[in-house]
Design a protein around this motif. Structure first.
Motif, PDB file in Angstrom:
ATOM      1  N   GLY A 134       0.893  -1.108  -0.187  1.00 27.39           N
ATOM      2  CA  GLY A 134      -0.185   0.046  -0.156  1.00 27.39           C
ATOM      3  C   GLY A 134       0.834   1.179  -0.168  1.00 27.39           C
ATOM      4  O   GLY A 134       2.031   1.281  -0.273  1.00 27.39           O
ATOM      5  N   GLU A 135       0.329   2.231   0.313  1.00 33.65           N
ATOM      6  CA  GLU A 135       0.889   3.617   0.359  1.00 33.65           C
ATOM      7  C   GLU A 135       2.209   3.707   1.279  1.00 33.65           C
ATOM      8  O   GLU A 135       3.307   4.612   1.262  1.00 33.65           O
ATOM      9  N   LYS A 136       2.012   3.037   2.400  1.00 31.77           N
ATOM     10  CA  LYS A 136       2.833   3.257   3.385  1.00 31.77           C
ATOM     11  C   LYS A 136       3.382   1.965   3.701  1.00 31.77           C
ATOM     12  O   LYS A 136       3.024   0.766   3.686  1.00 31.77           O
ATOM     13  N   PHE A 137       4.966   1.856   3.865  1.00 30.16           N
ATOM     14  CA  PHE A 137       5.606   0.342   3.968  1.00 30.16           C
ATOM     15  C   PHE A 137       5.584   0.006   5.346  1.00 30.16           C
ATOM     16  O   PHE A 137       5.434   0.537   6.421  1.00 30.16           O
ATOM     17  N   SER A 138       5.232  -1.363   5.562  1.00 27.64           N
ATOM     18  CA  SER A 138       5.356  -2.263   6.716  1.00 27.64           C
ATOM     19  C   SER A 138       6.341  -3.327   6.688  1.00 27.64           C
ATOM     20  O   SER A 138       6.624  -3.992   5.748  1.00 27.64           O
ATOM     21  N   MET A 139       7.000  -3.090   8.009  1.00 29.43           N
ATOM     22  CA  MET A 139       8.037  -4.296   7.978  1.00 29.43           C
ATOM     23  C   MET A 139       7.763  -5.568   8.380  1.00 29.43           C
ATOM     24  O   MET A 139       7.317  -5.734   9.516  1.00 29.43           O
ATOM     25  N   ASP A 140       7.339  -6.376   7.435  1.00 31.77           N
ATOM     26  CA  ASP A 140       6.799  -7.764   7.720  1.00 31.77           C
ATOM     27  C   ASP A 140       6.915  -8.659   6.613  1.00 31.77           C
ATOM     28  O   ASP A 140       7.763  -8.417   5.728  1.00 31.77           O
ATOM     29  N   TYR A 141       6.253  -9.875   6.566  1.00 34.44           N
ATOM     30  CA  TYR A 141       6.540 -10.898   5.823  1.00 34.44           C
ATOM     31  C   TYR A 141       5.574 -10.856   4.509  1.00 34.44           C
ATOM     32  O   TYR A 141       5.760 -11.811   3.708  1.00 34.44           O
ATOM     33  N   TYR A 142       4.915  -9.912   4.243  1.00 36.84           N
ATOM     34  CA  TYR A 142       3.901  -9.793   3.263  1.00 36.84           C
ATOM     35  C   TYR A 142       4.587  -9.995   1.813  1.00 36.84           C
ATOM     36  O   TYR A 142       3.799 -10.270   0.881  1.00 36.84           O
ATOM     37  N   ASN A 143       5.720  -9.494   1.469  1.00 38.53           N
ATOM     38  CA  ASN A 143       6.446  -9.729   0.423  1.00 38.53           C
ATOM     39  C   ASN A 143       6.468 -11.203   0.015  1.00 38.53           C
ATOM     40  O   ASN A 143       6.633 -11.367  -1.312  1.00 38.53           O
ATOM     41  N   SER A 144       6.739 -12.101   1.036  1.00 40.96           N
ATOM     42  CA  SER A 144       6.545 -13.495   0.772  1.00 40.96           C
ATOM     43  C   SER A 144       5.392 -13.989   0.685  1.00 40.96           C
ATOM     44  O   SER A 144       5.058 -14.824  -0.029  1.00 40.96           O
ATOM     45  N   TYR A 145       4.642 -13.509   1.958  1.00 40.74           N
ATOM     46  CA  TYR A 145       3.164 -14.210   1.700  1.00 40.74           C
ATOM     47  C   TYR A 145       2.350 -13.999   0.725  1.00 40.74           C
ATOM     48  O   TYR A 145       1.622 -14.889   0.197  1.00 40.74           O
ATOM     49  N   VAL A 146       2.589 -12.778  -0.062  1.00 37.85           N
ATOM     50  CA  VAL A 146       1.671 -12.547  -1.222  1.00 37.85           C
ATOM     51  C   VAL A 146       2.297 -12.027  -2.484  1.00 37.85           C
ATOM     52  O   VAL A 146       2.245 -12.353  -3.530  1.00 37.85           O
ATOM     53  N   ILE A 147       3.058 -10.901  -2.059  1.00 37.85           N
ATOM     54  CA  ILE A 147       3.519  -9.856  -3.202  1.00 37.85           C
ATOM     55  C   ILE A 147       4.417 -10.628  -4.210  1.00 37.85           C
ATOM     56  O   ILE A 147       3.783 -10.580  -5.339  1.00 37.85           O
ATOM     57  N   HIS A 148       5.365 -10.912  -3.916  1.00 38.69           N
ATOM     58  CA  HIS A 148       6.535 -11.410  -4.951  1.00 38.69           C
ATOM     59  C   HIS A 148       5.851 -12.535  -5.761  1.00 38.69           C
ATOM     60  O   HIS A 148       5.538 -12.690  -6.911  1.00 38.69           O
ATOM     61  N   PRO A 149       5.284 -13.600  -4.878  1.00 39.08           N
ATOM     62  CA  PRO A 149       4.710 -14.871  -5.705  1.00 39.08           C
ATOM     63  C   PRO A 149       3.554 -14.558  -6.679  1.00 39.08           C
ATOM     64  O   PRO A 149       3.572 -14.968  -7.709  1.00 39.08           O
ATOM     65  N   MET A 150       2.649 -13.640  -6.205  1.00 39.17           N
ATOM     66  CA  MET A 150       1.291 -13.356  -6.842  1.00 39.17           C
ATOM     67  C   MET A 150       1.926 -12.627  -8.074  1.00 39.17           C
ATOM     68  O   MET A 150       1.167 -12.775  -9.129  1.00 39.17           O
ATOM     69  N   LEU A 151       2.570 -11.456  -7.816  1.00 36.99           N
ATOM     70  CA  LEU A 151       3.018 -10.620  -8.937  1.00 36.99           C
ATOM     71  C   LEU A 151       3.695 -11.338  -9.865  1.00 36.99           C
ATOM     72  O   LEU A 151       3.305 -11.150 -11.373  1.00 36.99           O
ATOM     73  N   VAL A 152       4.591 -12.394  -9.733  1.00 37.67           N
ATOM     74  CA  VAL A 152       5.320 -13.038 -10.849  1.00 37.67           C
ATOM     75  C   VAL A 152       4.571 -13.948 -11.467  1.00 37.67           C
ATOM     76  O   VAL A 152       4.239 -14.095 -12.818  1.00 37.67           O
ATOM     77  N   ASP A 153       3.636 -14.619 -10.564  1.00 35.60           N
ATOM     78  CA  ASP A 153       2.601 -15.538 -11.393  1.00 35.60           C
ATOM     79  C   ASP A 153       1.576 -14.807 -12.201  1.00 35.60           C
ATOM     80  O   ASP A 153       1.149 -15.318 -13.317  1.00 35.60           O
ATOM     81  N   LEU A 154       1.262 -13.644 -11.830  1.00 41.64           N
ATOM     82  CA  LEU A 154       0.055 -12.746 -12.621  1.00 41.64           C
ATOM     83  C   LEU A 154       0.696 -12.421 -13.918  1.00 41.64           C
ATOM     84  O   LEU A 154       0.364 -12.465 -15.050  1.00 41.64           O
ATOM     85  N   LEU A 155       2.064 -11.824 -13.684  1.00 42.05           N
ATOM     86  CA  LEU A 155       2.982 -11.328 -14.866  1.00 42.05           C
ATOM     87  C   LEU A 155       3.339 -12.506 -15.939  1.00 42.05           C
ATOM     88  O   LEU A 155       3.340 -12.141 -17.187  1.00 42.05           O
TER      89      LEU A 155
END
Length: 421
Positions: free
Chosen positions: A237-258
């Motif tokens: 989102g607009e503000k950064f959060s230090m957590d594991y959501y880059n792994s839970y969701v963002i990188h895998p789903m973005l790569v799969d969608l692209l």
């Protein structure tokens, strides 16, 4: 008096000297235990045992039409969702997305192969039950916002194992899933990683030649590009959060969608290549945070998702795209250490084998307001490398130390520095 003072002084000195020695001995003992070399076959057996242990209650009960009857409904403090309307789809979608690469492997007569075949058969039956309005385990896609999330993991399941888990479904079951996915369009999700959930479900429909909503895909792709903050990290989102959501969701789903949108000429290959390189870079961080003892930092939202923290690392390994300086065996050994710490004992399961709220034990206060029993099955996403066959070098190479283990034992380690993509 002087003798007494001298006596206590010597005792205090002994304590000061001995305690650090004992502490160091304890630490060395832990390192030695963690260092006990195992073969890749032994490591794989450990992974299979843990994943099967996690998966069996959900898959078996879904196949029998008894998931809603048998699954506990434990919730985090101040939980605010209608649990019976969302938790079952959470369990099924998240677990299936983690199981998919393993279940996609061909049948064989090994003990592992027999477990895999049994689980695949039951999951296929369960998936039919999940979208059958006449079945007791018919899952809710039609109301609430939460199904936007878990329908995406269901779509990711089919993308990861199309020949094992999508194509074998009968025509009616496929039609029902398509209808359920399309029904999500009357709701909106949060302005963060949720955009990827909506995008990926539509991307799956694009992949199979069904009518899809291009705006949901396009919006997700554009916002994620805007939210990239550098060195492989996306803001949620607009503000950064230090957590594991880059792994839970963002990188895998973005790569799969692209991967889908590139294949269908909806987006440029350069966008896919860039997203993949960012996920590869992120995998370096994931491998580095695993301690010599097989632990990792507990921070940020949703830590009760446990081993899902390593989904991105696992996906990079599954794709055989690890950086040259990270050997597949060191990822295998690092993740094996984590899996043993998490799942060898009974601490993360109740008496009937269901996951319990917590990180490494029953710790309900660590659960978020949106976390229930079903949410926890995100943990299966940490097992993606099981989709590599047993004769792949990930499993056959000799045991290797991972980065933190090398660093803490004085071995040479590649210096880390930011990368721009």
């Amino acid at each position: 008096m002087k003798q007494r003072i001298r006596k206590y002084g010597l005792l205090l000195l002994a304590i000061v000297v001995i305690l650090p020695v004992n502490a160091q001995q304890n630490r060395n003992t832990k390192l030695t235990l963690a260092a006990a070399a195992t073969t890749g076959a032994q490591d794989r057996a450990e992974w299979v045992k843990a994943l099967y242990k996690i998966a069996y209650p959900v898959v078996h009960n879904l196949a029998a039409g008894t998931l809603k009857q048998q699954m506990p409904l434990e919730t985090g403090p101040e939980y605010y969702l209608p649990v019976k309307k969302v938790t079952y789809l959470e369990a099924v979608g998240r677990l299936s997305a983690g199981l998919a690469p393993w279940l996609a492997l061909p049948d064989d007569d090994t003990p592992e192969g027999k477990l895999r075949k049994q689980l695949r058969k039951e999951l296929l039956q369960g998936l039919a039950n999940a979208v059958d309005p006449g079945n007791p385990d018919y899952l809710n896609f039609r109301t609430e916002g939460q199904p936007i999330v878990d329908a995406a993991y269901m779509a990711q399941t089919f993308l990861r194992a199309p020949k094992a888990l999508w194509e074998p479904l009968d025509a009616l079951t496929k039609k029902r899933f398509i209808e359920e996915f399309k029904s999500l369009r009357n709701r909106k999700g949060a302005y963060n990683n949720w955009l990827l959930f909506a995008g990926l479900t539509e991307g799956f429909l694009m992949k199979i030649g069904e009518q899809y909503d291009p705006s949901r895909i396009d919006y997700a792709l554009h916002k994620m590009k805007e939210w990239y903050v550098g060195d492989s990290w996306y803001s949620d989102g607009e503000k950064f959060s230090m957590d594991y959501y880059n792994s839970y969701v963002i990188h895998p789903m973005l790569v799969d969608l692209l991967a889908i949108t590139t294949e269908k000429k909806f987006s440029q290959k350069e966008d896919y290549d860039q997203a993949l390189q960012r996920m590869i870079r992120y995998s370096e961080f994931s491998e580095r945070i695993i301690s010599p003892e097989g632990t990792y930092p507990v921070f940020g939202r949703s830590v009760t998702y446990r081993t899902a923290a390593f989904q991105a690392l696992g996906q990079v390994a599954l794709m055989e795209k690890l950086p040259e300086h990270i050997a597949p065996a060191q990822v295998r050994c690092a993740l094996t250490a984590v899996i043993k710490d998490m799942y060898d004992g009974p601490q993360n399961f109740d008496g009937k084998g269901w996951l319990v709220l917590g990180f490494n034990g029953h710790q309900p206060t660590m659960a978020d307001q949106y976390t229930s029993t079903g949410s926890l099955y995100m943990a299966a996403l940490g097992f993606l490398p099981l989709g590599l066959p047993a004769d792949n070098r990930f499993w056959t190479d000799a045991a290797a130390d991972w980065t933190s283990k090398k660093a803490w034992s004085g071995q040479p380690v590649k210096k880390d520095y930011k990368v721009e993509y």
